[in-house]
Design a protein around this motif. Sequence first.
Motif, PDB file in Angstrom:
ATOM      1  N   ASN A 148       0.825  -1.214   0.000  1.00  0.00           N
ATOM      2  CA  ASN A 148       0.000   0.000   0.000  1.00  0.00           C
ATOM      3  C   ASN A 148       0.859   1.264   0.000  1.00  0.00           C
ATOM      4  N   ALA A 149       2.010   1.195   0.654  1.00  0.00           N
ATOM      5  CA  ALA A 149       2.910   2.347   0.674  1.00  0.00           C
ATOM      6  C   ALA A 149       3.447   2.649  -0.725  1.00  0.00           C
ATOM      7  N   VAL A 150       3.843   1.600  -1.432  1.00  0.00           N
ATOM      8  CA  VAL A 150       4.345   1.787  -2.804  1.00  0.00           C
ATOM      9  C   VAL A 150       3.263   2.374  -3.688  1.00  0.00           C
ATOM     10  N   ASP A 151       2.078   1.795  -3.626  1.00  0.00           N
ATOM     11  CA  ASP A 151       0.959   2.286  -4.432  1.00  0.00           C
ATOM     12  C   ASP A 151       0.653   3.749  -4.102  1.00  0.00           C
ATOM     13  N   ALA A 152       0.648   4.070  -2.814  1.00  0.00           N
ATOM     14  CA  ALA A 152       0.349   5.444  -2.392  1.00  0.00           C
ATOM     15  C   ALA A 152       1.411   6.425  -2.880  1.00  0.00           C
ATOM     16  N   LEU A 153       2.678   6.009  -2.839  1.00  0.00           N
ATOM     17  CA  LEU A 153       3.750   6.901  -3.303  1.00  0.00           C
ATOM     18  C   LEU A 153       3.621   7.173  -4.798  1.00  0.00           C
ATOM     19  N   GLY A 154       3.201   6.173  -5.556  1.00  0.00           N
ATOM     20  CA  GLY A 154       2.976   6.397  -6.982  1.00  0.00           C
ATOM     21  C   GLY A 154       1.886   7.415  -7.223  1.00  0.00           C
ATOM     22  N   LYS A 155       0.811   7.330  -6.463  1.00  0.00           N
ATOM     23  CA  LYS A 155      -0.305   8.266  -6.616  1.00  0.00           C
ATOM     24  C   LYS A 155       0.042   9.650  -6.101  1.00  0.00           C
ATOM     25  N   LEU A 156       0.920   9.704  -5.106  1.00  0.00           N
ATOM     26  CA  LEU A 156       1.263  10.981  -4.483  1.00  0.00           C
ATOM     27  C   LEU A 156       1.964  11.920  -5.451  1.00  0.00           C
ATOM     28  N   GLY A 157       2.778  11.336  -6.346  1.00  0.00           N
ATOM     29  CA  GLY A 157       3.403  12.151  -7.385  1.00  0.00           C
ATOM     30  C   GLY A 157       4.584  12.982  -6.936  1.00  0.00           C
ATOM     31  N   ASP A 171      15.631  -5.267  -3.237  1.00  0.00           N
ATOM     32  CA  ASP A 171      15.122  -6.166  -2.201  1.00  0.00           C
ATOM     33  C   ASP A 171      14.134  -7.140  -2.835  1.00  0.00           C
ATOM     34  N   GLN A 172      14.489  -8.412  -2.882  1.00  0.00           N
ATOM     35  CA  GLN A 172      13.627  -9.407  -3.518  1.00  0.00           C
ATOM     36  C   GLN A 172      12.335  -9.636  -2.744  1.00  0.00           C
ATOM     37  N   GLU A 173      12.279  -9.208  -1.492  1.00  0.00           N
ATOM     38  CA  GLU A 173      11.055  -9.324  -0.692  1.00  0.00           C
ATOM     39  C   GLU A 173      10.130  -8.126  -0.886  1.00  0.00           C
ATOM     40  N   ALA A 174      10.617  -7.103  -1.561  1.00  0.00           N
ATOM     41  CA  ALA A 174       9.795  -5.914  -1.796  1.00  0.00           C
ATOM     42  C   ALA A 174       8.784  -6.196  -2.913  1.00  0.00           C
ATOM     43  N   PRO A 175       7.671  -5.468  -2.931  1.00  0.00           N
ATOM     44  CA  PRO A 175       6.703  -5.616  -4.034  1.00  0.00           C
ATOM     45  C   PRO A 175       7.248  -4.944  -5.296  1.00  0.00           C
ATOM     46  N   ARG A 176       8.176  -5.627  -5.969  1.00  0.00           N
ATOM     47  CA  ARG A 176       8.964  -5.011  -7.027  1.00  0.00           C
ATOM     48  C   ARG A 176       8.102  -4.607  -8.243  1.00  0.00           C
ATOM     49  N   TYR A 177       7.073  -5.406  -8.559  1.00  0.00           N
ATOM     50  CA  TYR A 177       6.234  -5.037  -9.699  1.00  0.00           C
ATOM     51  C   TYR A 177       5.450  -3.767  -9.399  1.00  0.00           C
ATOM     52  N   LEU A 178       5.045  -3.578  -8.129  1.00  0.00           N
ATOM     53  CA  LEU A 178       4.353  -2.340  -7.760  1.00  0.00           C
ATOM     54  C   LEU A 178       5.308  -1.146  -7.791  1.00  0.00           C
ATOM     55  N   ILE A 179       6.549  -1.390  -7.401  1.00  0.00           N
ATOM     56  CA  ILE A 179       7.548  -0.314  -7.481  1.00  0.00           C
ATOM     57  C   ILE A 179       7.749   0.093  -8.938  1.00  0.00           C
ATOM     58  N   SER A 180       7.813  -0.889  -9.830  1.00  0.00           N
ATOM     59  CA  SER A 180       7.961  -0.584 -11.258  1.00  0.00           C
ATOM     60  C   SER A 180       6.785   0.245 -11.761  1.00  0.00           C
ATOM     61  N   GLU A 181       5.573  -0.113 -11.337  1.00  0.00           N
ATOM     62  CA  GLU A 181       4.384   0.659 -11.723  1.00  0.00           C
ATOM     63  C   GLU A 181       4.459   2.079 -11.170  1.00  0.00           C
ATOM     64  N   ALA A 182       4.836   2.193  -9.905  1.00  0.00           N
ATOM     65  CA  ALA A 182       4.886   3.510  -9.259  1.00  0.00           C
ATOM     66  C   ALA A 182       5.883   4.432  -9.955  1.00  0.00           C
ATOM     67  N   LEU A 183       7.004   3.889 -10.393  1.00  0.00           N
ATOM     68  CA  LEU A 183       8.004   4.715 -11.082  1.00  0.00           C
ATOM     69  C   LEU A 183       7.432   5.293 -12.377  1.00  0.00           C
ATOM     70  N   GLY A 184       6.577   4.551 -13.046  1.00  0.00           N
ATOM     71  CA  GLY A 184       5.925   5.090 -14.239  1.00  0.00           C
ATOM     72  C   GLY A 184       4.957   6.195 -13.901  1.00  0.00           C
ATOM     73  N   LYS A 185       4.210   6.032 -12.810  1.00  0.00           N
ATOM     74  CA  LYS A 185       3.233   7.047 -12.401  1.00  0.00           C
ATOM     75  C   LYS A 185       3.911   8.341 -11.968  1.00  0.00           C
ATOM     76  N   LEU A 186       5.106   8.215 -11.396  1.00  0.00           N
ATOM     77  CA  LEU A 186       5.792   9.412 -10.904  1.00  0.00           C
ATOM     78  C   LEU A 186       6.344  10.275 -12.035  1.00  0.00           C
ATOM     79  N   GLY A 187       6.510   9.693 -13.213  1.00  0.00           N
ATOM     80  CA  GLY A 187       6.880  10.478 -14.387  1.00  0.00           C
ATOM     81  C   GLY A 187       8.248  11.118 -14.331  1.00  0.00           C
ATOM     82  N   ASP A 188       9.174  10.484 -13.659  1.00  0.00           N
ATOM     83  CA  ASP A 188      10.519  11.043 -13.475  1.00  0.00           C
ATOM     84  C   ASP A 188      11.510  10.290 -14.361  1.00  0.00           C
ATOM     85  N   ALA A 189      12.244  11.029 -15.205  1.00  0.00           N
ATOM     86  CA  ALA A 189      13.173  10.411 -16.154  1.00  0.00           C
ATOM     87  C   ALA A 189      14.309   9.672 -15.477  1.00  0.00           C
ATOM     88  N   ARG A 190      14.551   9.936 -14.198  1.00  0.00           N
ATOM     89  CA  ARG A 190      15.616   9.219 -13.489  1.00  0.00           C
ATOM     90  C   ARG A 190      15.332   7.718 -13.425  1.00  0.00           C
TER      91      ARG A 190
END
Length: 350
Positions: A148-157, A171-190
């Motif tokens: 939920n934290a990852v998802d929220a950070l993506g929406k927060l922008g 971290d292989q225990e992290a929700p890595r696919y959600l992190i990948s999604e969040a990075l797209g939502k954040l729109g940052d070229a980094r």
Amino acid sequence: MDDKRITELIKQLSVPDVEQRRLAAELLGRSHHYRALIPLQNALLDPDAQVRYRAAKGLVWIAGISKGIKLIAHTDPEVRQGAIWAVDELRRGEESQALIQALVQAMDDPDGGTRAAATYVLGHLGGTQALEPLLKALDDDHRLTRMNAVDALGKLGDGRAVPVLIEHLADQEAPRYLISEALGKLGDARALPVLKKLLGDEDTFVQEAAVNSLIALEGPDTALDLLASEVENIRTTAALWLTQQPEEVLYSQVPRILALLQQPPADLDLPLIRILAQARNPQGLPRLVNFLRHPRVELRRATLHALQRLAQPQAMLPVLLATKDHDPEVRVLALRVLESLETIRQLGHP
């Protein structure tokens, strides 16, 4: 809901049947009737967790955000969770500093379910105040809270989350696919170099999320580049994105799509038909017509639907031939499409 029904539901809060009590608590909350307040308050002491949870939600629905703030500090985790989720449903225009503070405090709750609920809702309400608590929640030992934290950070922008999210990809225990999604939502070229590297990830969910995030950051040209990938999962994910785009995005891309897919792999046949249908560009007509002779019946049917959407009378002859198809559904569909094209021809539409 009339008074008689309210009285019946209040009585049902005291019956031995737990399912009846749960339903009564739910319906009393949704009634928004003032007479339900005291019975629901008493139901917070029910021996069944679901009754207490629903009673808490009902109290917040009826009494509002201020009641929710009080219940978020309740001693019972079921009550706290019910209050948090009810606050989320009532959040429109009713955010307050007190509510945000209550949610931040709930993110340190000993109960994982309460932390997860607070994290999710804070992502909707907290604005910049939510950033630090949400970043902290990435290291929570409760998996749903981390998700939920990852998802929220993506929406927060807030771009400040980007380097922290990238760090957690290791971290292989992290929700890595959600992190990948969040990075797209954040729109940052980094995030671009990291996302491109994730195209080679062994986890297909991570790979798909990386494809969608890259396209979100770079646009349709990247989708077309990925359509030509040697990796099936990458090209089918890119193709799915393209099938969901409006005509104005796809129309001018049709020549390039056709050039890329002179001989498409089998997994792209159906997406290609759908992309050409969405684009509604007559240049796609010859390629579509070829699919009417495809051995797979589902592709022939999809082609007829596409030709109907394309609405080009010059497709009438191949559609006429399809009325002799050995599949009865194809024949019926072809007759319907032929009638539609004939109407268009008679009206003189292009």
